[in-house]
Design an enzyme around this catalytic site. Structure first.
Site, PDB file in Angstrom:
ATOM      1  N   LYS A 194       0.856  -1.198   0.000  1.00 36.43           N
ATOM      2  CA  LYS A 194       0.000   0.000   0.000  1.00 36.43           C
ATOM      3  C   LYS A 194       0.883   1.236   0.000  1.00 36.43           C
ATOM      4  O   LYS A 194       1.445   1.626   1.019  1.00 36.43           O
ATOM      5  CB  LYS A 194      -0.944   0.054   1.198  1.00 36.43           C
ATOM      6  CG  LYS A 194      -2.044   1.095   0.922  1.00 36.43           C
ATOM      7  CD  LYS A 194      -2.635   1.743   2.143  1.00 36.43           C
ATOM      8  CE  LYS A 194      -1.797   2.808   2.760  1.00 36.43           C
ATOM      9  NZ  LYS A 194      -1.639   4.057   1.941  1.00 36.43           N
ATOM     10  N   GLU A 269       9.576   0.749  10.768  1.00 37.38           N
ATOM     11  CA  GLU A 269      10.685   1.682  10.566  1.00 37.38           C
ATOM     12  C   GLU A 269      10.065   3.067  10.724  1.00 37.38           C
ATOM     13  O   GLU A 269       9.316   3.518   9.864  1.00 37.38           O
ATOM     14  CB  GLU A 269      11.284   1.438   9.182  1.00 37.38           C
ATOM     15  CG  GLU A 269      12.709   1.897   9.073  1.00 37.38           C
ATOM     16  CD  GLU A 269      12.761   3.327   8.622  1.00 37.38           C
ATOM     17  OE1 GLU A 269      12.801   4.208   9.513  1.00 37.38           O
ATOM     18  OE2 GLU A 269      12.746   3.564   7.415  1.00 37.38           O
ATOM     19  N   CYS A 303      13.704  10.118   7.413  1.00 34.98           N
ATOM     20  CA  CYS A 303      13.624   9.742   8.831  1.00 34.98           C
ATOM     21  C   CYS A 303      14.992   9.685   9.483  1.00 34.98           C
ATOM     22  O   CYS A 303      15.121   9.900  10.686  1.00 34.98           O
ATOM     23  CB  CYS A 303      12.888   8.432   8.993  1.00 34.98           C
ATOM     24  SG  CYS A 303      13.427   7.187   7.841  1.00 34.98           S
ATOM     25  N   GLU A 400      10.075  15.183  15.678  1.00 32.38           N
ATOM     26  CA  GLU A 400      10.472  15.039  14.274  1.00 32.38           C
ATOM     27  C   GLU A 400       9.702  16.059  13.439  1.00 32.38           C
ATOM     28  O   GLU A 400       8.477  16.070  13.433  1.00 32.38           O
ATOM     29  CB  GLU A 400      10.173  13.620  13.782  1.00 32.38           C
ATOM     30  CG  GLU A 400      10.724  13.375  12.400  1.00 32.38           C
ATOM     31  CD  GLU A 400      10.528  11.934  11.924  1.00 32.38           C
ATOM     32  OE1 GLU A 400       9.408  11.413  12.032  1.00 32.38           O
ATOM     33  OE2 GLU A 400      11.506  11.357  11.418  1.00 32.38           O
TER      34      GLU A 400
HETATM   35  P1  ADP Z   1       3.237  10.693   7.392  1.00 34.33           P
HETATM   36  O1  ADP Z   1       2.634  11.359   8.597  1.00 34.33           O
HETATM   37  O2  ADP Z   1       4.682  10.945   7.237  1.00 34.33           O
HETATM   38  O3  ADP Z   1       2.419  10.800   6.153  1.00 34.33           O
HETATM   39  P2  ADP Z   1       2.087   8.258   8.102  1.00 34.33           P
HETATM   40  O4  ADP Z   1       2.635   7.367   9.147  1.00 34.33           O
HETATM   41  O5  ADP Z   1       0.837   9.010   8.375  1.00 34.33           O
HETATM   42  O6  ADP Z   1       3.267   9.191   7.751  1.00 34.33           O
HETATM   43  O7  ADP Z   1       1.873   7.498   6.733  1.00 34.33           O
HETATM   44  C1  ADP Z   1       2.720   6.497   6.263  1.00 34.33           C
HETATM   45  C2  ADP Z   1       1.897   5.435   5.582  1.00 34.33           C
HETATM   46  O8  ADP Z   1       1.002   4.881   6.537  1.00 34.33           O
HETATM   47  C3  ADP Z   1       1.015   5.929   4.445  1.00 34.33           C
HETATM   48  O9  ADP Z   1       0.988   4.932   3.432  1.00 34.33           O
HETATM   49  C4  ADP Z   1      -0.344   6.062   5.091  1.00 34.33           C
HETATM   50  O10 ADP Z   1      -1.418   5.925   4.188  1.00 34.33           O
HETATM   51  C5  ADP Z   1      -0.320   4.895   6.051  1.00 34.33           C
HETATM   52  N1  ADP Z   1      -1.242   5.010   7.178  1.00 34.33           N
HETATM   53  C6  ADP Z   1      -1.689   6.135   7.779  1.00 34.33           C
HETATM   54  N2  ADP Z   1      -2.550   5.832   8.760  1.00 34.33           N
HETATM   55  C7  ADP Z   1      -2.658   4.484   8.803  1.00 34.33           C
HETATM   56  C8  ADP Z   1      -3.390   3.546   9.595  1.00 34.33           C
HETATM   57  N3  ADP Z   1      -4.204   3.938  10.576  1.00 34.33           N
HETATM   58  N4  ADP Z   1      -3.242   2.229   9.343  1.00 34.33           N
HETATM   59  C9  ADP Z   1      -2.424   1.809   8.368  1.00 34.33           C
HETATM   60  N5  ADP Z   1      -1.722   2.628   7.579  1.00 34.33           N
HETATM   61  C10 ADP Z   1      -1.820   3.954   7.780  1.00 34.33           C
END
Ligand code: ADP
Ligand code: MG
Length: 496
Positions: A194, A269, A303, A400
């Site tokens: 995804k 990670e 990161c 961060e």
């Molecule tokens: P950032 O804040 O840097 O965008 P995120 O951790 O929000 O980082 O997003 C990283 C990835 O995790 C993206 O692919 C996002 O769609 C996915 N993501 C965000 N929320 C969820 C969740 N609740 N469960 C699974 N994947 C998620």
């Protein structure tokens, strides 16, 4: 220069032609299909704020379909019984394919994520080495023979985990997709990737290219979509054996909670706030050049970036002056222009977040050495921002930021550098600059982080493990350790 004799513009034109041809769908079981809901979402170019295209938006129904396809592929003889050498050849074919499309993939990444073309080209080139590195591993996923009295034979097999859900962020998508695919495939797993909703196009193009190499259908599946829907469905799914996540620490914790549904294996990670420690006896010019590159590179959306620059008191002013001077040369602008070093941030939301930290730095009493000017014009740009005389307890030094914002923090001596360097909830990476060999090794041992450098910062090698201490994550990617993260041990006794 906008004519197509300019290689950057030629790559951009080719990338745009692919983007505009439409049909950006989900890859499930070897077929590109619309989402079951029929929904799509917009892809925005962060350098111009213009819409590039629409992409099919996966949610839980599509995750269900992808799990069935990935399970079928995992058990199909065409994948399950493929010899390790044939898997090596499969990964080498993928590496060759990427190598033939470096400029196109880099230009797609630049348009989608906003990173300068030169940075994207570096990232795509690195993925070629990643696939070749893991190609070599296929035939080296070894079990063991266990000593016994001779009346038994005891041995172990390292077997794949099965269907691996992989959730990646938007900061360097091509690299993130590649490490996840290569690591999982070399161990014989199948994958549901995804990509991030904010930058998913190179994951789609990479999957198209991989399909051209005749990987069996369903071995890789790609589901563009949002985190709270597609991502959460993948993390919770009873038919998924492992979830590998790269992203923020907050979402990493949510992934862990969701994974309890079936106790799927989890690797994470997550974030970082890396200390980059410069002693007065270092090659200061080299240290400064590297310090600027790490906090400005990819606009700080990395990161492992060195966002806390610890500088020994006696050289603090000299270093911060030179850092500000060099960072000021990081010209922001069109990612395809030859003299652009700094691209935009990924989104308006991210720009707001970074701006709020710049405000917090000023309110917290740090001195602003460079930056603080709003960008006029299109694109989510933030110019390099340098604070000095920062105290490690300030918010800008603890949280961060994920933007081109550096905190320069003075320290007294070795012990003080280690104490302050470790005073963080993160532990992803760290570096030390000194000409004293003993001090260098003592300090890297004392710093609590997963990947460290001496007299350099941010260089990587696929053979070098990457992952976090503390709240920077679970498990390792890259290197030998990553093989463990995509296999499980079966132990067998034979009574002779
Ligand atoms: P950032 O804040 O840097 O965008 P995120 O951790 O929000 O980082 O997003 C990283 C990835 O995790 C993206 O692919 C996002 O769609 C996915 N993501 C965000 N929320 C969820 C969740 N609740 N469960 C699974 N994947 C998620
Ligand atoms: Mg985008």
């Amino acid at each position: 220069m906008t004519n197509s004799s300019n290689p950057a513009q030629a790559a951009r034109a080719k990338a745009l032609a692919w983007i505009l041809q439409g049909g950006k769908r989900l890859l499930i079981g070897g077929q590109w299909i619309e989402a079951a809901s029929g929904k799509t979402f917009e892809v925005i170019n962060p350098a111009t704020e213009e819409r590039l295209c629409h992409v099919a938006e996966a949610d839980s129904a599509d995750v269900d379909a992808a799990v069935i396809a990935a399970r079928k592929a995992f058990e199909a003889p065409s994948w399950a019984t493929l010899s390790p050498h044939a898997r090596t050849r499969a990964l080498l074919r993928i590496a060759d394919k990427i190598e033939q499309h470096i400029d196109e993939l880099a230009a797609i990444e630049s348009l989608d994520n906003g990173m300068p073309l030169w940075f994207a080209q570096g990232a795509v080139t690195a993925t070629v080495d990643i696939f070749r590195y893991y190609a070599g591993w296929c035939s080296k996923v070894l079990g063991t023979t266990i000593p016994s009295d001779g009346s038994t034979l005891i041995y172990t097999l390292r077997e794949p985990l099965g269907v691996c859900g992989q959730i990646i962020p938007w900061n360097v998508p091509i690299l993130m997709a590649s490490i996840k695919f290569a690591n999982a495939l070399c161990c014989g797993n199948t994958v549901i990737l995804k990509p991030a909703e904010l930058a998913c196009l190179t994951s789609i193009r990479l999957a198209e290219l991989i399909q051209e190499t005749d990987l069996p259908p369903g071995v890789i599946n790609v589901l563009p979509g949002f985190g709270a829907t597609a991502g959460a469905a993948l993390a919770q799914h009873l038919g998924v054996d492992k979830i590998a996540f790269t992203g923020s620490t907050a979402i990493g914790k949510q992934i862990v909670r969701d994974a309890t549904s079936n106790l799927k294996k989890v690797t994470l990670e997550l974030g970082g706030k890396a200390p980059n420690v410069v002693f007065a006896d270092a090659d200061i010019e080299k240290a400064v050049q590297s310090a600027v590159k790490t906090f400005c590179g990819n606009s700080g959306q990395v990161c492992s970036a060195g966002t806390r620059l610890f500088v020994q008191e006696s050289i603090h002013d000299q270093v911060s002056e030179r850092v500000a001077q060099l960072a000021a040369t990081w010209k922001a602008g069109d990612p395809f222009a030859a003299d652009t070093k700094l691209g935009p941030l990924i989104s308006a939301k991210q720009r707001e977040r970074v701006w709020s930290y710049i405000g917090a730095g000023q309110e917290g009493g740090a001195s602003l050495r460079l930056g603080g000017n709003a960008w006029s014009g299109a694109g989510y740009f933030v110019e390099p921002t340098v604070f000095d005389n920062v105290r490690n307890g300030m918010r800008i030094a603890q949280e961060e930021i994920f933007g081109p914002v550096l905190s320069i923090i003075p320290f007294k001596d070795e012990d003080d550098a280690v104490l302050q360097g470790n005073d963080t909830s993160y532990g992803l990476s760290a570096a030390v600059w000194t000409r004293d060999v003993s001090r260098a090794h003592k300090v890297v041992r004392a710093l609590k982080a997963g990947r460290l450098w001496i007299n350099t910062f941010g260089e990587s090698d696929p053979a070098m493990a990457f992952g976090g201490y503390k709240q920077s994550g679970w498990g390792r990617e890259f290197g030998q350790e990553s093989i463990e993260a995509y296999t499980q041990t079966k132990s067998i006794m034979v009574r002779m």
